[in-house]
Design an enzyme around this catalytic site. Structure first.
Site, PDB file in Angstrom:
ATOM      1  N   TYR A   1       0.849  -1.193   0.000  1.00  0.00           N
ATOM      2  CA  TYR A   1       0.000   0.000   0.000  1.00  0.00           C
ATOM      3  C   TYR A   1       0.880   1.237   0.000  1.00  0.00           C
ATOM      4  O   TYR A   1       1.841   1.319   0.768  1.00  0.00           O
ATOM      5  CB  TYR A   1      -0.901  -0.003   1.234  1.00  0.00           C
ATOM      6  CG  TYR A   1      -1.809   1.204   1.341  1.00  0.00           C
ATOM      7  CD1 TYR A   1      -2.854   1.413   0.435  1.00  0.00           C
ATOM      8  CD2 TYR A   1      -1.638   2.147   2.360  1.00  0.00           C
ATOM      9  CE1 TYR A   1      -3.692   2.518   0.536  1.00  0.00           C
ATOM     10  CE2 TYR A   1      -2.483   3.252   2.473  1.00  0.00           C
ATOM     11  CZ  TYR A   1      -3.504   3.426   1.557  1.00  0.00           C
ATOM     12  OH  TYR A   1      -4.331   4.508   1.666  1.00  0.00           O
TER      13      TYR A   1
ATOM     14  N   ASP B   1       9.304   2.949   0.277  1.00  0.00           N
ATOM     15  CA  ASP B   1       8.220   3.575   1.015  1.00  0.00           C
ATOM     16  C   ASP B   1       8.384   3.167   2.472  1.00  0.00           C
ATOM     17  O   ASP B   1       7.976   2.083   2.889  1.00  0.00           O
ATOM     18  CB  ASP B   1       6.868   3.120   0.455  1.00  0.00           C
ATOM     19  CG  ASP B   1       5.704   3.796   1.163  1.00  0.00           C
ATOM     20  OD1 ASP B   1       5.946   4.442   2.210  1.00  0.00           O
ATOM     21  OD2 ASP B   1       4.566   3.681   0.681  1.00  0.00           O
TER      22      ASP B   1
ATOM     23  N   LYS C   1       3.792   8.900   9.111  1.00  0.00           N
ATOM     24  CA  LYS C   1       3.577   8.302  10.428  1.00  0.00           C
ATOM     25  C   LYS C   1       4.563   8.832  11.498  1.00  0.00           C
ATOM     26  O   LYS C   1       4.395   9.953  11.932  1.00  0.00           O
ATOM     27  CB  LYS C   1       3.534   6.781  10.302  1.00  0.00           C
ATOM     28  CG  LYS C   1       2.391   6.400   9.316  1.00  0.00           C
ATOM     29  CD  LYS C   1       1.943   4.965   9.292  1.00  0.00           C
ATOM     30  CE  LYS C   1       0.649   4.852   8.489  1.00  0.00           C
ATOM     31  NZ  LYS C   1       0.723   4.164   7.227  1.00  0.00           N
TER      32      LYS C   1
HETATM   33  C1  LIG Z   1       0.099   4.685   5.793  1.00  0.00           C
HETATM   34  C2  LIG Z   1       0.893   4.438   4.571  1.00  0.00           C
HETATM   35  C3  LIG Z   1       0.862   5.301   3.467  1.00  0.00           C
HETATM   36  C4  LIG Z   1      -0.129   6.428   3.360  1.00  0.00           C
HETATM   37  O1  LIG Z   1       0.071   7.400   4.323  1.00  0.00           O
HETATM   38  P1  LIG Z   1      -1.167   8.370   4.692  1.00  0.00           P
HETATM   39  O2  LIG Z   1      -0.547   9.346   5.639  1.00  0.00           O
HETATM   40  O3  LIG Z   1      -2.214   7.507   5.284  1.00  0.00           O
HETATM   41  O4  LIG Z   1      -1.604   9.011   3.429  1.00  0.00           O
HETATM   42  C5  LIG Z   1       1.738   5.090   2.426  1.00  0.00           C
HETATM   43  N1  LIG Z   1       2.602   4.073   2.450  1.00  0.00           N
HETATM   44  C6  LIG Z   1       2.665   3.200   3.482  1.00  0.00           C
HETATM   45  C7  LIG Z   1       3.668   2.111   3.461  1.00  0.00           C
HETATM   46  C8  LIG Z   1       1.790   3.357   4.550  1.00  0.00           C
HETATM   47  O5  LIG Z   1       1.819   2.456   5.562  1.00  0.00           O
END
Ligand SMILES: *Cc1c(COP(=O)(O)O)cnc(C)c1O
Length: 422
Positions: free
Chosen positions: A143, A238, A266
């Site tokens: 994701y 990511d 995060k």
């Molecule tokens: C949470 C998440 C996102 C998206 O971040 P948001 O702040 O919710 O838009 C993207 N990549 C990873 C790996 C994530 O866990």
């Protein structure tokens, strides 16, 4: 008693889709109505009916120091007194990016944004601008936020909602997204054999944590590095979840693989809406106003959000032993689950990230992740919640351990697991 939550949920549904502002919060996968939270402190979270829970969601990752750390809160309060937003450069932004660069040296140049979605979307634009190529490779079950081109075979909320691809995304927007299998380098090589000269970047969660936690095989990430180098394509990690969680220097430090671009979210915002992308200087030189890749944000680098981020990263940097402690606690929970459920589950754990998959298979990719029995997970979730333990309301999300989960919290959690009755 959940009376207040029940009533507020009914009312919320009148004005917000599903009563929530992010789908997984609605608890649909666990057949229960969500708890509305009033406050949280340390490892404990309290709903509006005043029930107390040991929290292992930790706001889906940011809460590595637990909730409402007094040092972070005090700094934020002081920052608030100076004003909430200026739309002009501040010293805070400099302090934060310098700190990020120190902890993750591959991020030679950094741009602050407001969400992980935005960070990833912008990182991909930078990669495309730099290489002059359109295609990207992502992995099934990973994701990367909800931007159009990335909602293809995405994990997390999209998995439990059984929406493999979202409505409202024109096929034209995702036609340049190629999908490979996690931990399967042959699937990546195959795409590069076919489209290598057109691929701007591979984007990967170095530890997948949105199809549940799935660890990379020993050579997986190194092979990705080798493949992109061969084709003069870029590697994007990511690290929105893994950054500052797997280790201070993230997954790139943990596995010793240097990406060209990194996305953070995060933890980097310390609980405020803040995210970042950054990487090689020559790539980041493409970003406006230096180069032709446009990307902007009214609230980007917000003084309150940067304050929370700075304080959080400083604490992680200065307090020795956090990473060992959270890993050790995660291992205790893993052991408790394994001794209770035996071979009927697969527990994937790395550092403070854990997933309990209700499957007898070893979970190494999307296919094996979705072999898990989500109804059994729902039973487990509901049992634990009734015992005062708040887990992610979905099989495909990680369990997060924070630095402030005490021995007592961990023991209580392990005891509940060991007494499990479906
Ligand atoms: C949470 C998440 C996102 C998206 O971040 P948001 O702040 O919710 O838009 C993207 N990549 C990873 C790996 C994530 O866990």
């Amino acid at each position: 008693m959940n009376n207040k939550s029940e009533i507020l949920f009914e009312k919320s549904k009148m004005f917000m889709p599903g009563g929530v502002n992010s789908p997984v919060r609605a608890f649909r996968a666990v057949h229960r109505n969500p708890l509305f939270i009033d406050r949280a402190n340390g490892a404990k979270i309290y709903d509006i009916d005043d029930n107390e829970y040991i929290d292992y969601v930790c706001s889906w990752g940011p809460g590595i120091l637990g909730h409402a750390d007094s040092r972070v809160i005090e700094a934020v309060k002081r920052a608030c007194d100076k004003g909430l937003t200026f739309g002009a450069p501040t010293e805070n932004e400099y302090i934060l990016v310098e700190l990020v660069n120190e902890l993750m040296p591959s991020m030679e140049m950094i741009r602050l944004v407001n969400s992980g979605t935005e960070a990833v979307m912008s990182a991909i634009r930078a990669a495309r601008g730099f290489t002059g190529r359109d295609k990207i490779v992502k992995f099934r079950g990973c994701y990367h936020g909800h931007s159009d081109g990335l909602l293809v075979k995405a994990g997390s909320g999209a998995l439990t909602q059984s929406i493999p691809d979202s409505l409202g995304v024109p096929a034209d927007y995702s036609k340049n997204t190629l999908v490979a299998e996690y931990n399967n380098n042959a699937s990546v090589e195959k795409l590069f054999d076919m489209y290598g000269e057109d691929i701007a970047a591979i984007i990967v969660e170095p530890v997948a944590a949105n199809m549940g936690v799935v660890l990379p095989d020993k050579e997986f990430l190194k092979d990705l590095r080798r493949i992109v180098d061969k084709y003069k394509s870029l590697l994007i990690f990511d690290e929105v979840i893994t950054g500052f969680r797997l280790s201070l220097g993230g997954a790139q430090e943990y596995f010793g693989v240097r990406p060209d671009i990194t996305t953070l979210g995060k933890i980097v915002g310390g609980g405020m809406p803040l995210a970042a992308y950054g990487g090689r200087r020559d790539v980041m030189d493409m970003i406006a106003p230096l180069g032709g890749v446009y990307q902007a944000g009214t609230l980007s680098g917000n003084p309150i959000a940067t304050t929370a981020g700075i304080e959080t990263l400083k604490i992680l940097k200065e307090e020795k032993g956090i990473y060992k402690k959270i890993n050790d606690n995660a291992v205790k929970i893993k052991n408790a689950v394994e001794s209770t459920f035996g071979n009927s589950v697969c527990v994937n754990q790395i550092g403070s990230l854990i997933s309990v998959f209700f499957t007898e298979k070893r979970v190494t990719d999307y296919e094996t992740a979705i072999s898990s029995d989500t109804e059994k997970y729902a039973d487990y979730f509901n049992y634990m919640l009734d015992k005062g333990i708040y887990l992610a309301p979905s099989q495909f999300e990680a369990m997060f351990i924070s630095a402030v989960h005490s021995d007592e919290d961990i023991e209580k959690t392990c005891a509940a697991i060991k007494n499990y009755k479906a």
